[in-house]
Scaffold this active site. Structure first.
Site, PDB file in Angstrom:
ATOM      1  NE  ARG A 234     -58.353 -54.198  80.603  1.00  0.00           N
ATOM      2  CZ  ARG A 234     -58.460 -55.098  81.846  1.00  0.00           C
ATOM      3  NH1 ARG A 234     -59.748 -55.579  81.985  1.00  0.00           N
ATOM      4  NH2 ARG A 234     -57.445 -55.482  82.578  1.00  0.00           N
ATOM      5  CG  ASP A 258     -67.464 -54.768  84.925  1.00  0.00           C
ATOM      6  OD1 ASP A 258     -68.122 -53.949  85.752  1.00  0.00           O
ATOM      7  OD2 ASP A 258     -66.166 -55.325  85.198  1.00  0.00           O
ATOM      8  CD  GLU A 263     -62.411 -49.153  82.338  1.00  0.00           C
ATOM      9  OE1 GLU A 263     -63.265 -49.759  81.816  1.00  0.00           O
ATOM     10  OE2 GLU A 263     -61.743 -49.500  83.272  1.00  0.00           O
ATOM     11  CG  HIS A 295     -62.795 -52.188  85.563  1.00  0.00           C
ATOM     12  ND1 HIS A 295     -62.060 -51.939  84.274  1.00  0.00           N
ATOM     13  CD2 HIS A 295     -62.488 -53.673  85.761  1.00  0.00           C
ATOM     14  CE1 HIS A 295     -61.329 -53.166  83.877  1.00  0.00           C
ATOM     15  NE2 HIS A 295     -61.578 -54.069  84.826  1.00  0.00           N
TER      16      HIS A 295
HETATM   17  P1  NAD Z   1     -56.947 -65.917  79.231  1.00  0.00           P
HETATM   18  O1  NAD Z   1     -55.593 -65.421  78.853  1.00  0.00           O
HETATM   19  O2  NAD Z   1     -57.152 -66.941  80.031  1.00  0.00           O
HETATM   20  O3  NAD Z   1     -57.866 -66.037  78.075  1.00  0.00           O
HETATM   21  C1  NAD Z   1     -58.225 -64.993  76.764  1.00  0.00           C
HETATM   22  C2  NAD Z   1     -58.551 -65.955  75.487  1.00  0.00           C
HETATM   23  O4  NAD Z   1     -58.804 -64.908  74.457  1.00  0.00           O
HETATM   24  C3  NAD Z   1     -57.465 -66.791  75.173  1.00  0.00           C
HETATM   25  O5  NAD Z   1     -58.070 -68.129  75.147  1.00  0.00           O
HETATM   26  C4  NAD Z   1     -56.988 -66.151  73.914  1.00  0.00           C
HETATM   27  O6  NAD Z   1     -56.692 -67.201  72.958  1.00  0.00           O
HETATM   28  C5  NAD Z   1     -58.210 -65.612  73.347  1.00  0.00           C
HETATM   29  N1  NAD Z   1     -58.159 -64.757  72.361  1.00  0.00           N
HETATM   30  C6  NAD Z   1     -57.036 -63.981  72.018  1.00  0.00           C
HETATM   31  N2  NAD Z   1     -57.232 -63.296  70.824  1.00  0.00           N
HETATM   32  C7  NAD Z   1     -58.515 -63.539  70.489  1.00  0.00           C
HETATM   33  C8  NAD Z   1     -59.260 -63.127  69.413  1.00  0.00           C
HETATM   34  N3  NAD Z   1     -58.870 -62.229  68.344  1.00  0.00           N
HETATM   35  N4  NAD Z   1     -60.481 -63.198  69.389  1.00  0.00           N
HETATM   36  C9  NAD Z   1     -61.125 -64.418  70.211  1.00  0.00           C
HETATM   37  N5  NAD Z   1     -60.273 -64.816  71.316  1.00  0.00           N
HETATM   38  C10 NAD Z   1     -58.978 -64.290  71.306  1.00  0.00           C
HETATM   39  O7  NAD Z   1     -57.697 -64.552  79.786  1.00  0.00           O
HETATM   40  P2  NAD Z   1     -58.595 -64.447  81.147  1.00  0.00           P
HETATM   41  O8  NAD Z   1     -58.163 -64.721  82.507  1.00  0.00           O
HETATM   42  O9  NAD Z   1     -59.584 -65.232  80.412  1.00  0.00           O
HETATM   43  O10 NAD Z   1     -59.184 -62.844  80.681  1.00  0.00           O
HETATM   44  C11 NAD Z   1     -59.663 -62.550  79.691  1.00  0.00           C
HETATM   45  C12 NAD Z   1     -59.996 -60.901  79.793  1.00  0.00           C
HETATM   46  O11 NAD Z   1     -60.989 -60.580  80.615  1.00  0.00           O
HETATM   47  C13 NAD Z   1     -58.824 -60.216  80.093  1.00  0.00           C
HETATM   48  O12 NAD Z   1     -57.721 -60.005  79.066  1.00  0.00           O
HETATM   49  C14 NAD Z   1     -59.056 -59.047  80.665  1.00  0.00           C
HETATM   50  O13 NAD Z   1     -58.922 -57.819  79.781  1.00  0.00           O
HETATM   51  C15 NAD Z   1     -60.464 -59.118  81.039  1.00  0.00           C
HETATM   52  N6  NAD Z   1     -60.664 -59.061  82.491  1.00  0.00           N
HETATM   53  C16 NAD Z   1     -61.663 -58.263  83.150  1.00  0.00           C
HETATM   54  C17 NAD Z   1     -61.824 -58.227  84.406  1.00  0.00           C
HETATM   55  C18 NAD Z   1     -63.112 -57.090  85.004  1.00  0.00           C
HETATM   56  O14 NAD Z   1     -62.977 -56.858  86.223  1.00  0.00           O
HETATM   57  N7  NAD Z   1     -63.824 -56.525  84.165  1.00  0.00           N
HETATM   58  C19 NAD Z   1     -61.025 -58.715  85.381  1.00  0.00           C
HETATM   59  C20 NAD Z   1     -59.953 -59.645  84.898  1.00  0.00           C
HETATM   60  C21 NAD Z   1     -60.023 -60.111  83.421  1.00  0.00           C
END
Ligand code: NAD
Length: 333
Positions: A234, A258, A263, A295
């Site tokens: 994000r 991305d 955005e 994105h």
């Molecule tokens: P997830 O919930 O499986 O994993 C997120 C991880 O981040 C967890 O292990 C959590 O403990 C950790 N976390 C929380 N706070 C933290 C901190 N302060 N420092 C470090 N780690 C921390 O989520 P995911 O499915 O792996 O997705 C991760 C992120 O990717 C989503 O939140 C979303 O913002 C982003 N995303 C982007 C796209 C895109 O198209 N660009 C698509 C899907 C998801």
């Protein structure tokens, strides 16, 4: 159930129509983004289906609830754009698509890294101009480099497996370490140590009040000079102005994005015949060592199939009065 599907693109409509078989819902496809001006379009709908740049702040949720909406079905994993407290107060249920394809995002992150390192974006343009000179295209072997993964959930673990496949050492930071990430080859360390040691830093944590501007001036100063920073999570995880200064000073050697803090006014639209009035974005786009995609990390056929199938399942579960496994509650804050 009648559902207002905001921010609909042709591909959303195609995948949702395909998934909406059997006990079909009445999907009303709407091109506008959801905001205060467009919320009225959801009149007569029990559910709203929204995407990442739709506005789900308290004002908009209040308007939706007043118009009879009871369910917000997100077509995304991230829910940072939903005021969950307001949703709870208004009795709105929120559902999301938690893990539609971690491969899509992890692989796109790897694509940004490979392109930035081997300057594929620059080479592509040169060859089209019949310029076959190699000066300026020097890369480095990924093998043996240290990659820092911030956030080792579904995407971070998948990305860890990809990078260990290249022969990289993977350092990880996550307040909730996962054995699966260790099994994939990640070594947990502190955020400071990760920043100091990594040649490449990839952000895979959610945007929360705690992670807002996680990469700020202070943390950029901790980074290895010339390090690569990649954000497919994000935009507001990084302080963009501080990153621009880091690029100017050379502390950041490469930047792959991305997602971008502002955005909402840019991404998912064809603005090619307009003047961009976002000077920060315009400055970012001038650097030869910055690669930005709009994105699209999630944008694979498999991910869209999963998003559509899970969204329809979330609508059906709500209609049947079942809690469903994908609800977002205040406990997720
Ligand atoms: P997830 O919930 O499986 O994993 C997120 C991880 O981040 C967890 O292990 C959590 O403990 C950790 N976390 C929380 N706070 C933290 C901190 N302060 N420092 C470090 N780690 C921390 O989520 P995911 O499915 O792996 O997705 C991760 C992120 O990717 C989503 O939140 C979303 O913002 C982003 N995303 C982007 C796209 C895109 O198209 N660009 C698509 C899907 C998801």
């Amino acid at each position: 159930m009648r559902v207002a599907v905001f921010s609909t693109k042709s591909y959303d409509e195609a995948f949702l129509r395909e998934a909406n078989q059997g006990p079909a819902h009445e999907l009303v496809f709407l091109e506008p983004r959801l905001n205060r001006d467009t919320a009225a379009l959801a009149s007569g709908c029990e559910a709203v289906c929204a995407f990442v740049n739709d506005d789900l702040s308290a004002d908009v949720l209040t308007e939706l609830a007043q118009r009879g909406v009871r369910l917000i079905a997100l077509r995304s994993a991230g829910f940072n754009h939903v005021d969950l407290r307001a949703a709870a107060r208004l009795g709105l249920t929120v559902a999301r698509v938690p893990g539609y394809s971690p491969y899509s995002v992890a692989e796109h992150c790897a694509a940004l890294i490979l392109s930035l390192n081997r300057k594929v974006h620059r080479a592509y343009n040169r060859v089209r101009e019949h310029n076959f000179a190699l000066s300026g295209l020097l890369g480095f072997d990924l093998h043996g480099r240290t990659v820092g993964v911030i956030g080792t959930g579904k995407i971070g673990q998948c990305f860890t497996r990809i990078m260990t496949g290249f022969g990289c050492r993977v350092l990880a930071y996550d307040p909730y370490p996962a054995q699966a990430a260790r099994d994939a080859g990640a070594e947990y360390t502190s955020l400071e140590d990760l920043l100091a040691q990594s040649h490449i830093i990839a952000l895979h944590c959610p945007l929360t009040p705690e992670t807002f501007h996680l990469i700020d001036r202070e943390r950029i100063d901790l980074m290895r000079p010339g390090a690569m920073l990649v954000n497919t999570s994000r935009g507001a995880l990084i302080d963009t102005s501080a990153v621009i200064d880091g690029l100017k000073s050379g502390r950041i050697g490469y930047l792959g994005l991305d997602v971008y803090e502002e955005e909402v006014d840019l991404f998912f639209e064809d603005l090619s015949d307009r003047v961009i009035d976002d000077d920060v974005f315009a400055r970012l786009a001038t650097f030869p060592n910055v690669l930005i995609t709009g994105h699209q990390a999630f944008f694979t056929a498999e991910a869209l199939e999963n998003i559509a199938a899970t969204t329809i399942a979330n609508l059906t579960a709500f209609q049947d009065g079942a809690a469903g496994p994908n609800l977002v509650t205040l406990d997720d804050l």
